[in-house]
Design an enzyme around this catalytic site. Structure first.
Site, short mmCIF file in Angstrom:
data_model
loop_
_atom_site.label_atom_id
_atom_site.label_comp_id
_atom_site.label_asym_id
_atom_site.label_seq_id
_atom_site.Cartn_x
_atom_site.Cartn_y
_atom_site.Cartn_z
N ASP A 197 -20.83 6.73 0.23
CA ASP A 197 -19.62 5.91 0.21
C ASP A 197 -19.32 5.56 1.67
O ASP A 197 -19.93 6.12 2.59
CB ASP A 197 -18.46 6.72 -0.40
CG ASP A 197 -17.14 5.95 -0.38
OD1 ASP A 197 -17.13 4.77 -0.80
OD2 ASP A 197 -16.13 6.50 0.09
N SER A 198 -18.35 4.67 1.87
CA SER A 198 -17.94 4.37 3.24
C SER A 198 -17.24 5.55 3.89
O SER A 198 -17.10 5.57 5.11
CB SER A 198 -16.99 3.17 3.23
OG SER A 198 -15.81 3.50 2.51
N TYR A 230 -15.44 -0.62 4.25
CA TYR A 230 -16.40 -1.64 3.81
C TYR A 230 -15.67 -2.86 3.20
O TYR A 230 -16.21 -3.96 3.21
CB TYR A 230 -17.33 -1.07 2.72
CG TYR A 230 -18.45 -0.16 3.21
CD1 TYR A 230 -18.60 0.19 4.54
CD2 TYR A 230 -19.36 0.34 2.28
CE1 TYR A 230 -19.65 1.02 4.95
CE2 TYR A 230 -20.40 1.17 2.68
CZ TYR A 230 -20.54 1.51 4.00
OH TYR A 230 -21.59 2.32 4.39
N GLY A 231 -14.50 -2.59 2.63
CA GLY A 231 -13.81 -3.60 1.83
C GLY A 231 -13.63 -4.95 2.49
O GLY A 231 -13.84 -5.99 1.86
N CYS A 237 -19.38 3.98 -4.38
CA CYS A 237 -18.50 3.04 -3.70
C CYS A 237 -18.55 1.74 -4.48
O CYS A 237 -19.64 1.22 -4.74
CB CYS A 237 -19.00 2.85 -2.27
SG CYS A 237 -18.18 1.51 -1.37
N ASN A 238 -17.39 1.24 -4.85
CA ASN A 238 -17.36 0.00 -5.63
C ASN A 238 -17.80 -1.20 -4.80
O ASN A 238 -18.50 -2.08 -5.31
CB ASN A 238 -15.94 -0.26 -6.16
CG ASN A 238 -15.54 0.74 -7.21
OD1 ASN A 238 -15.63 0.47 -8.40
ND2 ASN A 238 -15.13 1.92 -6.79
N GLU A 265 -8.25 7.63 4.36
CA GLU A 265 -9.11 8.11 5.45
C GLU A 265 -8.29 8.87 6.50
O GLU A 265 -8.82 9.74 7.20
CB GLU A 265 -9.86 6.94 6.11
CG GLU A 265 -10.92 6.30 5.21
CD GLU A 265 -12.20 7.14 5.06
OE1 GLU A 265 -12.66 7.72 6.06
OE2 GLU A 265 -12.73 7.20 3.93
N CYS A 304 -11.83 1.50 -6.88
CA CYS A 304 -12.27 1.89 -5.54
C CYS A 304 -12.25 3.40 -5.56
O CYS A 304 -11.27 4.01 -6.01
CB CYS A 304 -11.31 1.36 -4.47
SG CYS A 304 -11.60 2.08 -2.83
N THR A 305 -13.32 4.02 -5.12
CA THR A 305 -13.41 5.47 -5.30
C THR A 305 -12.42 6.24 -4.42
O THR A 305 -12.21 7.43 -4.63
CB THR A 305 -14.85 5.96 -5.04
OG1 THR A 305 -15.30 5.48 -3.76
CG2 THR A 305 -15.79 5.45 -6.13
N HIS A 306 -11.82 5.56 -3.45
CA HIS A 306 -10.77 6.22 -2.67
C HIS A 306 -9.46 6.35 -3.45
O HIS A 306 -8.63 7.23 -3.15
CB HIS A 306 -10.44 5.41 -1.41
CG HIS A 306 -11.40 5.56 -0.28
ND1 HIS A 306 -12.67 5.03 -0.30
CD2 HIS A 306 -11.27 6.17 0.94
CE1 HIS A 306 -13.28 5.30 0.86
NE2 HIS A 306 -12.45 6.00 1.62
N1 DGL Z 1 -14.65 3.77 -1.68
C1 DGL Z 1 -14.97 2.39 -1.37
C2 DGL Z 1 -14.97 1.56 -2.65
O1 DGL Z 1 -15.02 2.14 -3.72
C3 DGL Z 1 -14.06 1.92 -0.30
C4 DGL Z 1 -14.60 0.78 0.45
C5 DGL Z 1 -14.02 0.63 1.83
O2 DGL Z 1 -14.44 1.35 2.72
O3 DGL Z 1 -13.19 -0.28 2.01
O4 DGL Z 1 -14.96 0.36 -2.62
#
Ligand code: DGL
Length: 265
Positions: A3-4, A35-36, A67-68, A146, A178-180
């Site tokens: 993931d990011s 990443y978004g 990560c989505n 984060e 989003c996994t966060h």
């Molecule tokens: N957990 C990432 C997702 O599911 C977050 C991406 C990010 O870093 O913005 O998209």
């Protein structure tokens, strides 16, 4: 699994709980999060680099794109490129969403990259063309997680603004795409109201991993595996916040340095 940053730990938790004997190698690309907001082809380059490293350096038998944004940008590409099975989080999430809804009036929230990619809109339409879907991007949520700030007044104010279209659409089920975002579930639930069901892709993704591993899946809790945790950013912070978010299995973290220029740059 990668993931990011810390978000994939929601998927890691589900995988460890379901498959306690499977050793996990987790990469949190915290040196390059979020990443978004990045262009999808840049995210695809990062995802290709990390997945290749997992296969080459750790000889993994399966890759989970936890990560989505990276799933939206790179899942098909990775499935074509890699010699091992690659599992993403978008389709499992959509299955959870459409199983949980009673009315068919559903919502998905995610990063700008994920929502603007159209991946969720396409997946929901493919599985249930009759579903009414409202999507919203939630820029800023990932940064709060984060920083370890999952329950502050500031994140609550932001959530009220970003989730307003979902509240107005009166969705009965909301997918945290989003996994966060499961780390913000309390705040999101407060804003959406108690009657709205929140779902994530974590459990369904873990079931998909178990199915892909078949009879070899190590499910015996009597033989827990030892995992490896990598961060491309602040390793001490990854260890500290990661243990708080995931639990005692995250008892160490290792540094991961990428070459200056990502592949394709
Ligand atoms: N957990 C990432 C997702 O599911 C977050 C991406 C990010 O870093 O913005 O998209």
């Amino acid at each position: 699994m990668f993931d990011s940053g810390f978000g994939g730990l929601t998927v890691a938790r589900a995988v460890i709980d379901l498959l306690p004997g499977e050793p996990l190698v987790y990469v949190g690309d915290t040196g390059r999060y979020p990443y978004g907001p990045r262009p999808l082809d840049e995210v695809r380059a990062f995802a290709t680099q990390i997945a290749g490293w997992l296969v080459d350096e750790h000889d993994v038998k399966l890759v989970i794109v936890a990560c989505n944004t990276a799933s939206a940008a790179a899942l098909e590409h990775l499935q074509e490129e890699l010699a091992v099975p690659v599992i993403g989080v978008i389709e499992p999430g959509v299955r959870s969403l459409l199983t949980a809804t009673r009315s068919g009036n559903v919502g998905v929230i995610g990063t700008v990259g994920t929502i603007s990619s159209g991946a969720y809109q396409a997946s929901v339409a493919a599985i249930d063309p009759g579903a009414k879907l409202t999507c919203a991007a939630c820029p800023g949520f990932v940064e709060f997680v984060e920083r370890g700030e999952t329950d502050s007044d500031q994140v609550h104010v932001l959530a009220e603004r970003l989730l307003a279209p979902l509240v107005d659409a009166e969705v009965d089920t909301l997918l945290l795409g989003c996994t966060h975002y499961p780390f913000l579930a309390r705040t999101i639930a407060d804003v959406m109201g108690r009657e709205v069901v929140l779902v994530s892709s974590a459990d369904e993704t873990a079931f998909e991993v178990r199915a892909a591993l078949g009879a070899d899946a190590a499910t015996d809790p009597a033989h827990p595996a030892r995992h490896r945790w990598y961060s491309s950013g602040d390793v001490a912070w990854f260890r500290e916040l990661g243990a708080r978010l995931l639990g005692p299995e995250l008892d160490h973290a290792e540094a991961l340095a990428w070459p200056d220029r990502p592949p394709g740059a």
